[in-house]
Scaffold this motif. Structure first.
Motif, mmCIF file in Angstrom:
data_model
loop_
_atom_site.group_PDB
_atom_site.id
_atom_site.type_symbol
_atom_site.label_atom_id
_atom_site.label_comp_id
_atom_site.label_asym_id
_atom_site.label_seq_id
_atom_site.Cartn_x
_atom_site.Cartn_y
_atom_site.Cartn_z
ATOM 1 N N ASN A 1 -108.085 30.897 -86.934
ATOM 2 C CA ASN A 1 -106.804 30.471 -86.347
ATOM 3 C C ASN A 1 -105.679 31.428 -86.714
ATOM 4 O O ASN A 1 -104.850 31.791 -85.870
ATOM 5 N N ASN A 2 -105.652 31.854 -87.976
ATOM 6 C CA ASN A 2 -104.616 32.797 -88.413
ATOM 7 C C ASN A 2 -104.765 34.148 -87.721
ATOM 8 O O ASN A 2 -103.772 34.779 -87.322
ATOM 9 N N LEU B 1 -106.197 34.724 -84.756
ATOM 10 C CA LEU B 1 -105.856 34.593 -83.343
ATOM 11 C C LEU B 1 -104.342 34.569 -83.129
ATOM 12 O O LEU B 1 -103.827 35.149 -82.165
ATOM 13 N N LYS B 2 -103.629 33.900 -84.022
ATOM 14 C CA LYS B 2 -102.160 33.886 -83.918
ATOM 15 C C LYS B 2 -101.588 35.295 -84.102
ATOM 16 O O LYS B 2 -100.675 35.705 -83.378
ATOM 17 N N ALA B 3 -102.139 36.018 -85.077
ATOM 18 C CA ALA B 3 -101.675 37.385 -85.327
ATOM 19 C C ALA B 3 -102.027 38.304 -84.155
ATOM 20 O O ALA B 3 -101.224 39.168 -83.768
ATOM 21 N N GLU C 1 -102.403 37.380 -81.067
ATOM 22 C CA GLU C 1 -101.546 36.988 -79.937
ATOM 23 C C GLU C 1 -100.179 37.667 -80.037
ATOM 24 O O GLU C 1 -99.616 38.126 -79.038
ATOM 25 N N SER C 2 -99.637 37.753 -81.244
ATOM 26 C CA SER C 2 -98.310 38.333 -81.422
ATOM 27 C C SER C 2 -98.315 39.863 -81.364
ATOM 28 O O SER C 2 -97.291 40.479 -81.068
ATOM 29 N N LYS D 1 -108.679 33.293 -75.400
ATOM 30 C CA LYS D 1 -109.373 32.863 -76.612
ATOM 31 C C LYS D 1 -110.550 31.953 -76.279
ATOM 32 O O LYS D 1 -110.531 31.224 -75.296
ATOM 33 N N LYS E 1 -101.257 36.956 -93.922
ATOM 34 C CA LYS E 1 -101.450 36.751 -92.474
ATOM 35 C C LYS E 1 -101.049 37.984 -91.667
ATOM 36 O O LYS E 1 -100.375 37.891 -90.631
#
Length: 280
Positions: free
Chosen positions: A149-150, A152-154, A156-157, A170, A262
């Motif tokens: 999850n961490n 994928l968030k990184a 994405e940004s 995803k 992260k």
């Protein structure tokens, strides 16, 4: 002959009524013991059969078979039947969104493989990366889920700075014939698709095994694109924790992620590798 037809018509009427009664009784019974989906499917199937026998018509029989098939089978199965009937290979390879159950199953498979490989490499010695808490599959699954999850968030940004595209998906499921492959993420540019595999490994030796698997995934994905006439470059990418200093393993670019901060820790080297591979 007329007597036979009359008898058959009477039998069809009897069967129609019988199926209707059985459908109602079974639905009431199962509704107490199962989730709602099963009774509804059973009720729908038996009621369709009741209507079929009540109509006593060949066309209604044929239509009823397909209606029941859509109620009791997965859509993927029907699509494969269509592939056989019309000889359309496009039906055999297609993308869809992975379900929560499929994603969890992948976590479990990865965790089991990781425990087996580490215990085999260290032979349960004290210096093994697995302590008593992480020997439990459940603990590894929780850690892998949080890590992914961490990541994928990184991703994405930073998708544009890493892959020069804003098109990012995803948990994609690639159905390749009899095989089902879950791809953690795909970054898609106009000329290039990046297949991103995220592994929460504790042992550096596990990375090599993961590179073989993602190469196989890239090969199947490339077939999927070629069947649709898309001539694109497919680049597999592996994201792992800070367990290695390598940026390339077995020709696969490695992106390292620090779960505490992260952040990705080798972005410059990673993007240089991607540009170099593109020029090749």
């Amino acid at each position: 002959m007329n007597d036979i037809l009359t008898d058959f018509n009477e039998l069809s009427s009897i069967l129609a009524g019988a199926y209707a009664v059985v459908a109602l009784l079974m639905t009431l019974l199962l509704s107490y013991f199962h989730k709602r989906d099963l009774p509804v499917k059973l009720l729908g199937s038996l009621m369709v059969l009741s209507i079929m026998f009540g109509a006593n018509n060949a066309w209604i029989y044929a239509i009823g078979v397909f209606i029941v098939a859509t109620l009791v089978t997965e859509l993927q199965f029907l699509e494969k039947l269509a592939a056989l009937a019309w000889n359309r290979k496009e039906y055999w390879q297609y993308l869809s969104q992975a379900s929560d159950e499929e994603i969890k199953a992948k976590y479990i498979e990865d965790a089991q493989e990781e425990v087996t490989k580490i215990e085999s490499a260290y032979d349960n010695k004290p210096e093994s990366p697995l302590d008593k808490s992480t020997r439990k599959i459940g603990k590894l699954i929780e850690e892998a889920h949080a890590f992914e999850n961490n990541v994928l968030k990184a991703l994405e940004s930073k998708k544009f700075s890493l892959f020069l595209t804003s098109n990012f998906s995803k948990h994609i499921k690639l159905n390749a014939g009899s095989r089902t492959i879950i791809i953690d993420a795909i970054a898609m540019s106009r000329e290039r698709h990046f297949l991103i595999e995220i592994k929460h490994y504790k042992n550096e030796h596990s990375i090599t095994h993961a590179t073989y698997k993602i190469k196989s995934t890239a090969n199947e994905y490339n077939k999927y694109l070629q069947e649709r006439g898309k001539n694109l470059v497919v680049t597999p990418v592996l994201v792992v924790p800070q367990i290695t200093n390598e940026t390339v393993v077995e020709e696969i670019p490695i992106l390292r992620f620090d779960n505490d901060s992260k952040t990705f820790t080798n972005i410059q080297d990673f993007t240089s590798i991607l540009r170099y591979s593109k020029e090749d």
